[in-house]
Write a protein that holds these residues in place. Structure first.
Motif, PDB file in Angstrom:
ATOM      1  N   LEU A   1      40.778  19.602 -52.862  1.00 61.43           N
ATOM      2  CA  LEU A   1      39.447  19.066 -52.561  1.00 61.43           C
ATOM      3  C   LEU A   1      39.471  18.252 -51.271  1.00 61.43           C
ATOM      4  CD1 LEU A   1      38.385  17.885 -56.142  1.00 61.43           C
ATOM      5  CD2 LEU A   1      37.591  19.937 -54.927  1.00 61.43           C
ATOM      6  N   GLY A   2      40.530  17.478 -51.077  1.00 64.79           N
ATOM      7  CA  GLY A   2      40.632  16.627 -49.896  1.00 64.79           C
ATOM      8  C   GLY A   2      40.750  17.411 -48.602  1.00 64.79           C
ATOM      9  N   ALA A   3      41.392  18.569 -48.656  1.00 69.69           N
ATOM     10  CA  ALA A   3      41.553  19.383 -47.449  1.00 69.69           C
ATOM     11  C   ALA A   3      40.200  19.773 -46.854  1.00 69.69           C
ATOM     12  CB  ALA A   3      42.363  20.641 -47.758  1.00 69.69           C
ATOM     13  N   LEU A   4      39.190  19.883 -47.697  1.00 68.48           N
ATOM     14  CA  LEU A   4      37.866  20.300 -47.234  1.00 68.48           C
ATOM     15  C   LEU A   4      36.796  19.232 -47.463  1.00 68.48           C
ATOM     16  CD1 LEU A   4      38.104  23.961 -48.519  1.00 68.48           C
ATOM     17  CD2 LEU A   4      38.204  23.182 -46.149  1.00 68.48           C
ATOM     18  N   ALA A   5      37.236  17.999 -47.724  1.00 69.02           N
ATOM     19  CA  ALA A   5      36.324  16.868 -47.930  1.00 69.02           C
ATOM     20  C   ALA A   5      35.283  17.174 -49.008  1.00 69.02           C
ATOM     21  CB  ALA A   5      35.649  16.469 -46.617  1.00 69.02           C
ATOM     22  N   LEU A   6      35.766  17.692 -50.147  1.00 65.51           N
ATOM     23  CA  LEU A   6      34.892  18.080 -51.250  1.00 65.51           C
ATOM     24  C   LEU A   6      34.924  17.086 -52.410  1.00 65.51           C
ATOM     25  CD1 LEU A   6      35.674  21.918 -51.284  1.00 65.51           C
ATOM     26  CD2 LEU A   6      33.648  20.770 -50.338  1.00 65.51           C
ATOM     27  N   GLY A   7      35.324  15.856 -52.123  1.00 68.47           N
ATOM     28  CA  GLY A   7      35.342  14.838 -53.164  1.00 68.47           C
ATOM     29  C   GLY A   7      36.696  14.729 -53.819  1.00 68.47           C
ATOM     30  N   ASP A   8      36.692  14.242 -55.065  1.00 68.09           N
ATOM     31  CA  ASP A   8      37.940  14.088 -55.795  1.00 68.09           C
ATOM     32  C   ASP A   8      37.761  14.543 -57.235  1.00 68.09           C
ATOM     33  OD1 ASP A   8      37.033  11.859 -57.451  1.00 68.09           O
ATOM     34  OD2 ASP A   8      37.321  10.582 -55.708  1.00 68.09           O
ATOM     35  N   ILE A   9      38.857  14.592 -57.957  1.00 65.64           N
ATOM     36  CA  ILE A   9      38.846  15.121 -59.323  1.00 65.64           C
ATOM     37  C   ILE A   9      37.884  14.353 -60.227  1.00 65.64           C
ATOM     38  CG2 ILE A   9      40.834  13.762 -60.084  1.00 65.64           C
ATOM     39  CD1 ILE A   9      41.716  16.302 -61.685  1.00 65.64           C
ATOM     40  N   GLY A  10      37.791  13.045 -60.028  1.00 68.79           N
ATOM     41  CA  GLY A  10      36.900  12.235 -60.850  1.00 68.79           C
ATOM     42  C   GLY A  10      35.429  12.548 -60.643  1.00 68.79           C
ATOM     43  N   GLU A  11      35.067  12.998 -59.457  1.00 73.88           N
ATOM     44  CA  GLU A  11      33.678  13.392 -59.197  1.00 73.88           C
ATOM     45  C   GLU A  11      33.343  14.711 -59.880  1.00 73.88           C
ATOM     46  OE1 GLU A  11      32.444  13.061 -54.989  1.00 73.88           O
ATOM     47  OE2 GLU A  11      34.353  12.000 -54.734  1.00 73.88           O
ATOM     48  N   HIS A  12      34.302  15.620 -59.913  1.00 75.36           N
ATOM     49  CA  HIS A  12      34.069  16.940 -60.497  1.00 75.36           C
ATOM     50  C   HIS A  12      34.292  16.951 -62.011  1.00 75.36           C
ATOM     51  CE1 HIS A  12      33.687  19.217 -56.674  1.00 75.36           C
ATOM     52  NE2 HIS A  12      34.365  18.180 -56.217  1.00 75.36           N
ATOM     53  N   PHE A  13      35.214  16.120 -62.497  1.00 69.83           N
ATOM     54  CA  PHE A  13      35.574  16.084 -63.909  1.00 69.83           C
ATOM     55  C   PHE A  13      35.712  14.639 -64.382  1.00 69.83           C
ATOM     56  CE2 PHE A  13      37.324  19.938 -62.010  1.00 69.83           C
ATOM     57  CZ  PHE A  13      36.737  20.913 -62.825  1.00 69.83           C
ATOM     58  N   PRO A  14      34.601  13.908 -64.493  1.00 66.90           N
ATOM     59  CA  PRO A  14      34.687  12.487 -64.856  1.00 66.90           C
ATOM     60  C   PRO A  14      35.261  12.286 -66.262  1.00 66.90           C
ATOM     61  CG  PRO A  14      32.400  13.245 -64.846  1.00 66.90           C
ATOM     62  CD  PRO A  14      33.229  14.369 -64.318  1.00 66.90           C
ATOM     63  N   ASP A  15      36.085  11.242 -66.397  1.00 61.12           N
ATOM     64  CA  ASP A  15      36.688  10.976 -67.707  1.00 61.12           C
ATOM     65  C   ASP A  15      35.676  10.414 -68.703  1.00 61.12           C
ATOM     66  OD1 ASP A  15      36.430   8.353 -66.837  1.00 61.12           O
ATOM     67  OD2 ASP A  15      38.585   7.973 -66.755  1.00 61.12           O
ATOM     68  N   SER A  16      34.457  10.181 -68.240  1.00 64.35           N
ATOM     69  CA  SER A  16      33.389   9.752 -69.140  1.00 64.35           C
ATOM     70  C   SER A  16      32.688  10.946 -69.795  1.00 64.35           C
ATOM     71  CB  SER A  16      32.361   8.916 -68.369  1.00 64.35           C
ATOM     72  OG  SER A  16      31.828   9.689 -67.292  1.00 64.35           O
ATOM     73  N   ASP A  17      33.035  12.157 -69.378  1.00 56.75           N
ATOM     74  CA  ASP A  17      32.412  13.377 -69.899  1.00 56.75           C
ATOM     75  C   ASP A  17      33.270  13.935 -71.031  1.00 56.75           C
ATOM     76  OD1 ASP A  17      31.386  15.953 -70.351  1.00 56.75           O
ATOM     77  OD2 ASP A  17      30.850  16.220 -68.244  1.00 56.75           O
ATOM     78  N   VAL A  18      32.702  13.987 -72.233  1.00 54.54           N
ATOM     79  CA  VAL A  18      33.452  14.439 -73.406  1.00 54.54           C
ATOM     80  C   VAL A  18      33.898  15.902 -73.300  1.00 54.54           C
ATOM     81  CG1 VAL A  18      32.423  12.739 -74.959  1.00 54.54           C
ATOM     82  CG2 VAL A  18      31.353  14.984 -74.692  1.00 54.54           C
ATOM     83  N   ARG A  19      33.263  16.689 -72.425  1.00 52.88           N
ATOM     84  CA  ARG A  19      33.676  18.092 -72.260  1.00 52.88           C
ATOM     85  C   ARG A  19      35.130  18.200 -71.810  1.00 52.88           C
ATOM     86  NH1 ARG A  19      29.779  20.663 -68.075  1.00 52.88           N
ATOM     87  NH2 ARG A  19      30.018  18.576 -67.232  1.00 52.88           N
ATOM     88  N   TRP A  20      35.626  17.176 -71.129  1.00 53.04           N
ATOM     89  CA  TRP A  20      36.981  17.250 -70.569  1.00 53.04           C
ATOM     90  C   TRP A  20      38.018  16.560 -71.444  1.00 53.04           C
ATOM     91  CZ3 TRP A  20      35.771  21.077 -68.132  1.00 53.04           C
ATOM     92  CH2 TRP A  20      34.629  21.142 -67.348  1.00 53.04           C
ATOM     93  N   LYS A  21      37.615  16.043 -72.614  1.00 47.86           N
ATOM     94  CA  LYS A  21      38.558  15.386 -73.526  1.00 47.86           C
ATOM     95  C   LYS A  21      39.599  16.410 -73.976  1.00 47.86           C
ATOM     96  CE  LYS A  21      40.050  12.120 -76.273  1.00 47.86           C
ATOM     97  NZ  LYS A  21      40.937  11.139 -75.720  1.00 47.86           N
ATOM     98  N   GLY A  22      40.856  16.147 -73.641  1.00 54.04           N
ATOM     99  CA  GLY A  22      41.948  17.035 -74.024  1.00 54.04           C
ATOM    100  C   GLY A  22      42.008  18.338 -73.252  1.00 54.04           C
ATOM    101  N   ALA A  23      41.204  18.477 -72.207  1.00 58.55           N
ATOM    102  CA  ALA A  23      41.140  19.739 -71.458  1.00 58.55           C
ATOM    103  C   ALA A  23      42.457  20.062 -70.771  1.00 58.55           C
ATOM    104  CB  ALA A  23      40.027  19.669 -70.408  1.00 58.55           C
ATOM    105  N   SER A  24      42.743  21.350 -70.696  1.00 57.60           N
ATOM    106  CA  SER A  24      43.900  21.826 -69.947  1.00 57.60           C
ATOM    107  C   SER A  24      43.579  21.728 -68.459  1.00 57.60           C
ATOM    108  CB  SER A  24      44.206  23.269 -70.332  1.00 57.60           C
ATOM    109  OG  SER A  24      45.237  23.780 -69.536  1.00 57.60           O
TER     110      SER A  24
END
Length: 156
Positions: free
Chosen positions: A48-71
């Motif tokens: 993401l950083g190579a193309l200034a596309l944000g960071d992992i937290g912007e795309h997959f926030p830990d406040s989103d239950v969809r990502w709980k335990g996600a691979s």
């Protein structure tokens, strides 16, 4: 274009240790919202950083239950798709993992293969290195693990 990523997770007993998409037998595993794979998380941030596309937290926030335990391979696949959507391709990936124990050598090849598969790279364009912190700091006390990843991305 160069991307750089870093991730860190605390370690605790009775948790699973996943690094580079490999579940590694260990008395300690990562405390995390997802599977806590510091290698893949740092890889996502590097891409993401190579193309200034944000960071992992912007795309997959830990406040989103969809990502709980996600691979975390889901996160890497998303970042790779974004790189391709920008008309670019990944040239190489270089990862350094810092962990006091367990020894990573038996798992490095599988980590390289996982990264190569997810990024669409030949194996000779993926490096995974591991080191300890010589018993210094939180890594040395086996309280945490971290990874640095750098990658090159070029227009396709």
């Amino acid at each position: 274009m160069i991307g750089f990523g870093f991730d860190v997770h605390a370690l605790a007993p009775s948790q699973t240790l996943v690094l580079g998409g490999v579940t590694i037998p260990s008395e300690l595993g990562t405390i995390a919202h997802s599977d806590g794979d510091v290698v893949f998380h740092a890889l996502v941030d590097a891409l993401l950083g190579a193309l200034a596309l944000g960071d992992i937290g912007e795309h997959f926030p830990d406040s989103d239950v969809r990502w709980k335990g996600a691979s975390s391979d889901v996160f890497v696949a998303h970042a790779v798709d974004l790189v391709r959507a920008e008309g670019c391709s990944i040239v190489n990936v270089d990862c350094t993992l810092v962990l006091q124990a367990p020894k990573i050598l038996p798992y490095k090849q599988q980590m390289r293969e996982n990264i190569a598969r997810l990024c669409g790279l030949p194996l000779n364009r993926v490096s995974v290195k591991a080191t300890t912190s010589e018993h210094l700091g939180y890594v040395g006390r086996s309280e945490g693990v971290h990874a640095w990843v750098v990658c090159e991305v070029q227009p396709a």
